[in-house]
Scaffold this active site. Structure first.
Site, PDB file in Angstrom:
ATOM      1  N   ASP A 173     -11.215   2.346   3.619  1.00  0.00           N
ATOM      2  CA  ASP A 173     -11.498   0.910   3.443  1.00  0.00           C
ATOM      3  C   ASP A 173     -12.999   0.685   3.252  1.00  0.00           C
ATOM      4  O   ASP A 173     -13.415  -0.391   2.827  1.00  0.00           O
ATOM      5  CB  ASP A 173     -11.028   0.126   4.684  1.00  0.00           C
ATOM      6  CG  ASP A 173      -9.767  -0.681   4.411  1.00  0.00           C
ATOM      7  OD1 ASP A 173      -9.446  -0.889   3.227  1.00  0.00           O
ATOM      8  OD2 ASP A 173      -9.109  -1.093   5.382  1.00  0.00           O
ATOM      9  N   LYS A 222       0.842  -1.205   0.000  1.00  0.00           N
ATOM     10  CA  LYS A 222       0.000   0.000   0.000  1.00  0.00           C
ATOM     11  C   LYS A 222       0.877   1.255   0.000  1.00  0.00           C
ATOM     12  O   LYS A 222       0.590   2.225  -0.699  1.00  0.00           O
ATOM     13  CB  LYS A 222      -0.953  -0.022   1.211  1.00  0.00           C
ATOM     14  CG  LYS A 222      -2.098  -1.007   1.000  1.00  0.00           C
ATOM     15  CD  LYS A 222      -2.870  -1.338   2.261  1.00  0.00           C
ATOM     16  CE  LYS A 222      -3.854  -2.474   1.965  1.00  0.00           C
ATOM     17  NZ  LYS A 222      -4.557  -2.985   3.124  1.00  0.00           N
ATOM     18  N   GLN A 246      -5.036  -2.156   9.379  1.00  0.00           N
ATOM     19  CA  GLN A 246      -4.902  -3.450   8.718  1.00  0.00           C
ATOM     20  C   GLN A 246      -5.494  -4.571   9.585  1.00  0.00           C
ATOM     21  O   GLN A 246      -5.161  -4.690  10.761  1.00  0.00           O
ATOM     22  CB  GLN A 246      -3.414  -3.722   8.428  1.00  0.00           C
ATOM     23  CG  GLN A 246      -3.147  -4.977   7.620  1.00  0.00           C
ATOM     24  CD  GLN A 246      -3.696  -4.911   6.201  1.00  0.00           C
ATOM     25  OE1 GLN A 246      -3.521  -3.916   5.487  1.00  0.00           O
ATOM     26  NE2 GLN A 246      -4.380  -5.961   5.764  1.00  0.00           N
TER      27      GLN A 246
END
Ligand code: NAD
Length: 294
Positions: free
Chosen positions: A119, A52, A96
């Site tokens: 997200d 990322k 995460q």
């Protein structure tokens, strides 16, 4: 048979993002910024976070990985979330998953400011998606939608069968593809581990999206000739044919299925790169919203 290359499509999208960023920089604005928070030392999570950060640099974003110790308390993590919520230089951030035991995942996700939740996991964003309002769509479903759109696949009136009802893939995809939009307007069947007659249902699919996490599960005798097949699955399958000791396999038995289909996305090189790119798209959207840019 046409291959839907996630690698090629994501290259194009990244180039588009890079161009947009350079126009904003030319106007004297700062760079968009994405932060990834990683708790612990889970191998795949470290790989994802590193990827990322690298993706961000490729398109001209600023990015930062906040790496926290395995023993980090929920309280400390929530304090980081608050800090990032309040930081005006951060457009979006992700925590995460999975989180170490002892940390309540939903409590952490709920603490993220929905305007920075790139997200798209916050209930506010899931609700906005369901109602067709502006928000953030989770990265993998957004990537699949782009694959269909950019491959020129007409979804209207088509029967779309989705295998797997997870909160991050199958469930949001079922909402997106049933919406009155393009891509969308599908008749959606959302299947799962309790579904009866799965093979018969799959054979009715004009568009089949496999997201169950069982390598090679979809065989040629489960699909209709000419169908569009999107393989979301990513599994590590042990092998002694390479140094790593494993290969990455999708949920679709590519060799047998590909002979029969209209379109198919491969694994690796299909949905995976599109998921990564969607996170960049969401971050750019967050940035543009904060500056009121079109
Ligand atoms: P999950 O484990 O949360 O959910 C799996 C779903 O599949 C469940 O709804 C379950 O009911 C269903 N299922 C399991 N066995 C089934 C069966 N035999 N028949 C019908 N349904 C069955 O999965 P997830 O997090 O959505 O991930 C699914 C797969 O997609 C995994 O391989 C994962 O690694 C992969 N994935 C890939 C990406 C990407 O970027 N390409 C992103 C997320 C997940």
């Amino acid at each position: 048979m046409e291959i839907i290359s996630g690698i090629a499509l994501s290259r194009t999208i990244k180039e588009e993002i890079k161009q947009e960023v350079s126009t904003f920089l030319a106007k004297g604005l700062r760079r968009p910024k994405l932060v990834a928070v990683l708790v612990g030392s889970d191998g795949p999570s470290q790989t994802y976070v590193n990827a990322k950060v690298k993706d961000c640099h490729q398109v001209g974003f600023e990015s930062e990985a906040v790496r926290l110790d395995e023993n980090t308390s929920e309280e400390v993590l929530l304090a980081w979330v608050e800090k990032l919520n309040a930081d005006p230089s951060v457009d979006g951030f992700i925590v995460q998953l999975p989180l170490p035991k002892g940390i309540d995942e939903s409590k952490v996700l709920l603490a993220i400011d929905p305007a920075k939740d790139v997200d798209g996991f916050h209930p506010v964003n899931i609700g906005n998606m369901a109602l067709g309002l502006p928000g953030f769509v989770p990265a993998t479903p957004a990537g699949v939608i782009q694959m269909l759109k950019r491959s020129g696949i007409d979804t209207s009136g088509k029967h779309c069968v989705i295998i797997g009802r997870s909160k991050i893939v199958g469930m949001p995809l079922s909402i997106l593809l049933a919406r009155n939009s393009n891509p969308g307007n599908c008749t959606v069947t959302l299947t799962h581990s309790r579904t009866k007659n799965l093979k018969e249902i799959c054979k009715e699919a004009d568009i089949l999206i496999a997201a169950l996490g069982k390598p090679g599960f979809i065989k040629a005798d489960m699909i209709k000739a000419g169908a569009v097949i999107i393989d979301v699955g990513i599994s590590r399958v042990e092998t002694d044919t390479n140094e790593k000791g494993y290969i990455i396999q999708g949920d679709v038995d590519f060799d047998s299925v590909s002979e029969k289909v209209g379109f198919i996305s491969p694994v690796p090189g299909g949905v995976g790169p599109m998921t990564r790119t969607s996170l960049l798209t969401n971050t750019l959207t967050a940035y543009k919203r904060s500056f009121n840019l079109k």
